[in-house]
Motif scaffolding. Structure first.
Motif, short mmCIF file in Angstrom:
data_model
loop_
_atom_site.label_atom_id
_atom_site.label_comp_id
_atom_site.label_asym_id
_atom_site.label_seq_id
_atom_site.Cartn_x
_atom_site.Cartn_y
_atom_site.Cartn_z
N ASP A 90 0.75 -1.00 0.12
CA ASP A 90 -0.41 0.20 -0.09
C ASP A 90 0.95 1.47 0.80
O ASP A 90 0.59 2.16 0.62
CB ASP A 90 -1.28 0.16 1.17
CG ASP A 90 -1.93 1.61 1.07
OD1 ASP A 90 -2.60 1.44 2.05
OD2 ASP A 90 -2.42 1.64 0.32
N ASP A 91 2.05 1.44 -0.40
CA ASP A 91 2.92 2.13 -0.81
C ASP A 91 2.81 3.61 -1.87
O ASP A 91 2.87 4.64 -2.02
CB ASP A 91 4.26 2.11 -1.40
CG ASP A 91 4.81 1.14 -0.62
OD1 ASP A 91 4.63 1.19 0.79
OD2 ASP A 91 4.78 0.72 -0.97
N THR A 92 0.98 3.08 -2.28
CA THR A 92 0.64 4.57 -3.04
C THR A 92 -0.21 5.09 -2.86
O THR A 92 -0.76 6.02 -3.95
CB THR A 92 -0.49 3.81 -4.38
OG1 THR A 92 -1.79 3.37 -3.21
CG2 THR A 92 0.35 2.50 -5.02
N GLY A 93 -0.72 5.07 -1.42
CA GLY A 93 -1.42 6.34 -1.07
C GLY A 93 -3.23 6.44 -1.33
O GLY A 93 -4.12 7.18 -1.05
N PHE A 94 -3.33 5.32 -1.87
CA PHE A 94 -4.91 4.57 -2.55
C PHE A 94 -5.83 4.50 -0.63
O PHE A 94 -6.53 4.29 -1.33
CB PHE A 94 -5.02 4.26 -3.42
CG PHE A 94 -4.53 5.13 -4.65
CD1 PHE A 94 -5.64 6.00 -4.74
CD2 PHE A 94 -3.86 4.88 -5.59
CE1 PHE A 94 -5.44 6.72 -6.01
CE2 PHE A 94 -3.68 5.10 -6.35
CZ PHE A 94 -4.63 6.84 -6.98
N GLY A 95 -5.37 3.91 0.50
CA GLY A 95 -5.19 2.79 0.92
C GLY A 95 -5.56 1.00 0.34
O GLY A 95 -4.99 1.01 1.72
N GLU A 102 -1.24 22.15 -7.07
CA GLU A 102 -1.92 21.68 -6.11
C GLU A 102 -2.44 20.55 -6.03
O GLU A 102 -2.76 20.59 -4.93
CB GLU A 102 -3.05 22.90 -6.12
CG GLU A 102 -2.77 24.29 -6.09
CD GLU A 102 -4.11 25.12 -6.31
OE1 GLU A 102 -4.86 24.70 -6.45
OE2 GLU A 102 -3.45 26.62 -7.05
N ARG A 103 -1.86 19.81 -6.72
CA ARG A 103 -1.61 18.45 -6.74
C ARG A 103 -0.81 17.00 -6.82
O ARG A 103 0.06 18.00 -7.55
CB ARG A 103 -2.73 17.87 -8.10
CG ARG A 103 -2.71 16.93 -8.00
CD ARG A 103 -4.14 16.72 -9.37
NE ARG A 103 -4.20 14.94 -10.02
CZ ARG A 103 -5.57 14.59 -9.12
NH1 ARG A 103 -6.59 15.21 -8.90
NH2 ARG A 103 -6.20 13.02 -9.87
N GLU A 104 -0.29 16.84 -5.57
CA GLU A 104 0.97 15.29 -5.94
C GLU A 104 0.76 14.70 -6.88
O GLU A 104 -0.43 14.05 -7.30
CB GLU A 104 0.63 14.76 -4.40
CG GLU A 104 1.84 14.30 -4.21
CD GLU A 104 1.64 13.79 -2.64
OE1 GLU A 104 0.78 13.58 -2.13
OE2 GLU A 104 2.81 14.10 -1.71
N THR A 105 1.45 14.12 -7.63
CA THR A 105 1.30 13.33 -8.34
C THR A 105 1.45 11.72 -8.22
O THR A 105 2.53 11.59 -6.80
CB THR A 105 2.57 12.79 -9.77
OG1 THR A 105 3.14 13.36 -9.88
CG2 THR A 105 1.63 14.57 -10.55
N LEU A 106 1.51 10.79 -8.81
CA LEU A 106 1.24 9.38 -8.33
C LEU A 106 3.02 9.34 -8.31
O LEU A 106 4.32 8.41 -7.41
CB LEU A 106 1.57 8.31 -9.15
CG LEU A 106 0.14 7.79 -9.05
CD1 LEU A 106 -0.41 6.72 -10.15
CD2 LEU A 106 -0.62 7.41 -7.43
N VAL A 133 4.29 10.80 -4.89
CA VAL A 133 3.76 9.46 -3.96
C VAL A 133 5.02 8.64 -3.52
O VAL A 133 5.59 8.00 -2.60
CB VAL A 133 2.25 9.47 -3.97
CG1 VAL A 133 2.22 7.90 -3.54
CG2 VAL A 133 1.45 10.23 -3.60
N ALA A 134 5.31 8.30 -4.97
CA ALA A 134 6.46 6.96 -5.27
C ALA A 134 7.41 7.32 -3.78
O ALA A 134 8.30 6.94 -3.11
CB ALA A 134 6.24 6.23 -6.55
N LEU A 135 8.09 8.84 -4.94
CA LEU A 135 9.73 8.67 -4.07
C LEU A 135 9.53 9.50 -2.77
O LEU A 135 10.33 8.53 -1.96
CB LEU A 135 9.83 10.07 -5.14
CG LEU A 135 10.34 10.50 -6.55
CD1 LEU A 135 10.04 12.09 -7.34
CD2 LEU A 135 11.80 9.46 -6.55
N GLU A 136 8.42 10.24 -2.34
CA GLU A 136 7.83 9.81 -1.43
C GLU A 136 7.79 8.46 -0.29
O GLU A 136 8.88 8.21 1.09
CB GLU A 136 6.59 10.53 -0.43
CG GLU A 136 6.68 11.90 -0.74
CD GLU A 136 5.22 13.16 -0.63
OE1 GLU A 136 4.90 12.30 0.23
OE2 GLU A 136 5.46 13.64 -1.19
#
Length: 165
Positions: free
Chosen positions: A3-8, A151-155, A158-161
């Motif tokens: 669940d590294d995608t930030g989608f739950g 104003e929007r985070e890309t995938l 998210v993956a880099l974080e």
């Protein structure tokens, strides 16, 4: 899939397709806004040029004029050459802004088309959500997509974080 995608929960390929379509739509919206802004600048340029032409026609009349040095003043004692130069600089600045907007519009259009094409590819070629995510992250990294979304985070972000944690 982790669940590294930030989608739950682990998303399906169709959700990644929808993500790409949403990104393309957002970029298209920005293109419309930038196009309106560029058109407004072009209208201002057209108006200034029309005013300049009218002013020059009014001043020229039927009397032929001789060339004056740049320091000379016009018939009314004002510095019309200086005014013309200032107007010319203003027009050049506006044209530079229009050119920059047009280049930016083209970049946004290309990225939007890339997302649209990626969505179609994911929909027809990919069955594994992990592969879909990988393809999106690679696409966004190659295209520097995060730079287009203030104003929007890309995938990709998210993956880099997630990798940094």
């Amino acid at each position: 899939m982790s669940d590294d995608t930030g989608f739950g929960s682990a998303p399906a390929v169709s959700e990644y397709v929808e993500y790409c379509q949403t990104q393309a739509g957002l970029l298209s919206g920005r293109v419309e806004t930038m196009t309106e802004e560029a058109n407004e600048l072009l209208d201002e340029i057209d108006e200034q040029l029309a005013e300049l032409r009218s002013e020059l026609e009014d001043r020229s009349g039927d009397t032929p004029r001789t060339e004056r040095p740049p320091s000379a003043t016009g018939p009314d004692g004002g510095t019309d050459v200086d005014d013309l130069e200032a107007t010319g600089r203003d027009l050049e600045e506006k044209q530079t802004l229009v050119d920059a907007k047009q280049a930016r519009i083209q970049a946004f259009q290309e990225l939007s088309a890339g997302y649209t094409e990626l969505a179609a590819d994911l929909q027809t070629e990919v069955e594994d959500a992990e592969e879909a995510l990988t393809r999106i992250v690679e696409f966004e990294a190659e295209a520097d997509a995060p730079a287009y979304f203030d104003e929007r985070e890309t995938l990709c972000e998210v993956a880099l974080e997630a990798d940094g944690e």
